[in-house]
Scaffold this active site. Structure first.
Site, PDB file in Angstrom:
ATOM      1  N   CYS A  28       0.794  -1.470  -0.029  1.00  0.00           N
ATOM      2  CA  CYS A  28       0.016   0.120   0.186  1.00  0.00           C
ATOM      3  C   CYS A  28       1.003   1.258  -0.091  1.00  0.00           C
ATOM      4  CB  CYS A  28      -0.879   0.151   1.382  1.00  0.00           C
ATOM      5  SG  CYS A  28      -1.941   1.469   1.209  1.00  0.00           S
ATOM      6  N   ASN A  37      -0.635  -6.684   1.512  1.00  0.00           N
ATOM      7  CA  ASN A  37      -1.966  -6.940   1.447  1.00  0.00           C
ATOM      8  C   ASN A  37      -2.661  -8.122   2.370  1.00  0.00           C
ATOM      9  OD1 ASN A  37      -2.556  -4.488   0.005  1.00  0.00           O
ATOM     10  ND2 ASN A  37      -1.840  -5.461  -1.812  1.00  0.00           N
TER      11      ASN A  37
END
Length: 77
Positions: A28, A37
Site C-alpha cells: 500500500c 495486503n
C-alpha cells in the site's frame, strides 16, 4: 498484521465489501512500512469461520495463491 481484526470490527459496523489480494501480494503506497495486503484466502477462511457465505471457491483461491507465491519466488531469484 491486524487486517483480519479490522475486517471483523468493520463487519460489526455493517461493512460487507473488503479489498484483498490473492497470496497477500502487493503493498500500500498510503501505509509506509506495511508488509503487504491481506490475503484473499485468509479473509475467505475467517469469514467462513464467522458463518458468512462468501460465494468464493476456496480451492480456486488456494490454487491462485500458490501460483502467485511461486511466481513471486521465481522473480526473487
Amino acid at each position: 498484521g491486524r487486517a483480519l481484526e479490522n475486517i471483523e470490527a468493520s463487519l460489526a459496523r455493517g461493512l460487507r465489501v473488503f479489498d484483498a489480494a490473492v497470496g497477500g501480494l502487493g503493498g500500500c503506497p498510503y501505509a509506509p512500512g506495511a508488509a503487504g495486503n491481506v490475503a484473499t484466502e485468509a479473509v475467505d477462511a475467517r469469514l467462513r469461520a464467522l458463518g458468512y457465505r462468501t460465494g468464493l471457491d476456496a480451492t480456486v483461491i488456494e490454487d491462485a495463491a500458490a501460483m502467485a507465491r511461486a511466481m513471486r519466488g521465481a522473480a526473487d531469484v
